[in-house]
Design a protein around this motif. Sequence first.
Motif, short mmCIF file in Angstrom:
data_model
loop_
_atom_site.label_atom_id
_atom_site.label_comp_id
_atom_site.label_asym_id
_atom_site.label_seq_id
_atom_site.Cartn_x
_atom_site.Cartn_y
_atom_site.Cartn_z
N MET A 136 -29.91 12.62 12.69
CA MET A 136 -30.23 14.03 12.36
C MET A 136 -31.41 14.16 11.39
O MET A 136 -31.93 15.25 11.21
N PHE A 137 -31.82 13.06 10.77
CA PHE A 137 -32.98 13.11 9.87
C PHE A 137 -34.19 12.36 10.44
O PHE A 137 -35.32 12.61 10.04
N GLY A 138 -33.91 11.42 11.36
CA GLY A 138 -34.99 10.65 11.95
C GLY A 138 -35.42 9.49 11.07
O GLY A 138 -34.62 8.95 10.31
N ILE A 139 -36.69 9.16 11.14
CA ILE A 139 -37.22 8.01 10.40
C ILE A 139 -37.54 8.42 8.97
O ILE A 139 -38.23 9.41 8.72
N VAL A 140 -37.01 7.65 8.02
CA VAL A 140 -37.29 7.88 6.60
C VAL A 140 -38.08 6.68 6.07
O VAL A 140 -37.56 5.56 6.02
N HIS A 141 -39.32 6.88 5.72
CA HIS A 141 -40.16 5.79 5.22
C HIS A 141 -39.78 5.49 3.76
O HIS A 141 -39.59 6.40 2.95
N LEU A 142 -39.71 4.21 3.44
CA LEU A 142 -39.22 3.79 2.12
C LEU A 142 -40.28 3.76 1.04
O LEU A 142 -39.96 3.77 -0.15
#
Length: 349
Positions: A136-142
């Motif tokens: 539900m948020f997709g890709i989260v870059h760190l």
Amino acid sequence: MLAQIYHLIAFLVAAVVVLWTTPDVRNIGIKSGKLDKPGERKVHQRPMVRLGGVSIFAGAMLSLIIVWWLGGFGNLPPDKEWQVIGVILGGIGFFSIGFADDLLNLSPFIRLLLQVIVASCVWKAGVSIDFVTIPMFGIVHLGWLSLPITVIWLAGMVNAINWIDGLDGLAAGVSGIAAVVLLVVSLYMKQPAAALIAAALAGASLGFLRYNFNPAQIFMGDGGSYFMGFTLAAVSIIGLVKIPAVTAVLLPYVILAVPIFDMSAVILLRLRQGKSPFSADKRHLHHRLLNAGLSHRWAVLFIYSLTLWLGSLAVAIVGIPSGAIFACAATSLLSYTSWKVWKRSRVRS
């Protein structure tokens, strides 16, 4: 078809080199007096050579060199090529730390410091956890968190494999099973370079069982466990974690759940009692199985079956054909070994 042949070559070369060199390594260890002596926390009853990691390392590395020379890695993009080089150099670095500990008995602080340095260099080469995929948020870059998370994952798996190396054949078998699953999953997800490294590690690990399964003739030592733990963690990154899919990110934790859970549970128990997380004790899963009344072999076989079952879940989750059938078969095997554990523990009580 040709790619599968390269993976078979990687597996067989590593296994043959380990089978061929281990007796010589054992003889050298005996003559040099590099022996692991029995103690309060140790299960073995006689001094054992603990330099078997030399054979494991040599087998896997020679296998990868030969496959690279044969063209098995193909024409990799620059970023992928650096990742493979990073895994190879990282394997050399972590093996060197473990081997130095086998010979010189390094302090825990020095070992951890060296692990962080090598893991950071590997991260710089591109073996890095750069993002996570959240439903539900997709890709989260760190961002900057990529470095500490990658270092924790790499150093954590190194120590997790090292900590389960408490019974004959346990770490080699668990690592071999996990490597085979990573090989299969990486191939299915079209990550042939990661699969080649997994194939070499699988051949080296399973070949070493010829001399390491109970009753063991030689131990792998920290050199072997550090090398295998790092390689499993690194292959997970370049073969699965870099794929932008939720299932791909979760698969390494499923495949390697046994050593991860064992290490996490032991650390939490030690902290609850106000002890150092690195203090030695007999709280590991294999110690608990022995205390429950299992024999040395049955404790190892139960953990094998648990690792295989978790690997089968990973195969089913990723959607590999016949994965569900394999998972059902692995579930049946785990049910049988669990019944044996329950039965023997009742007899003990």
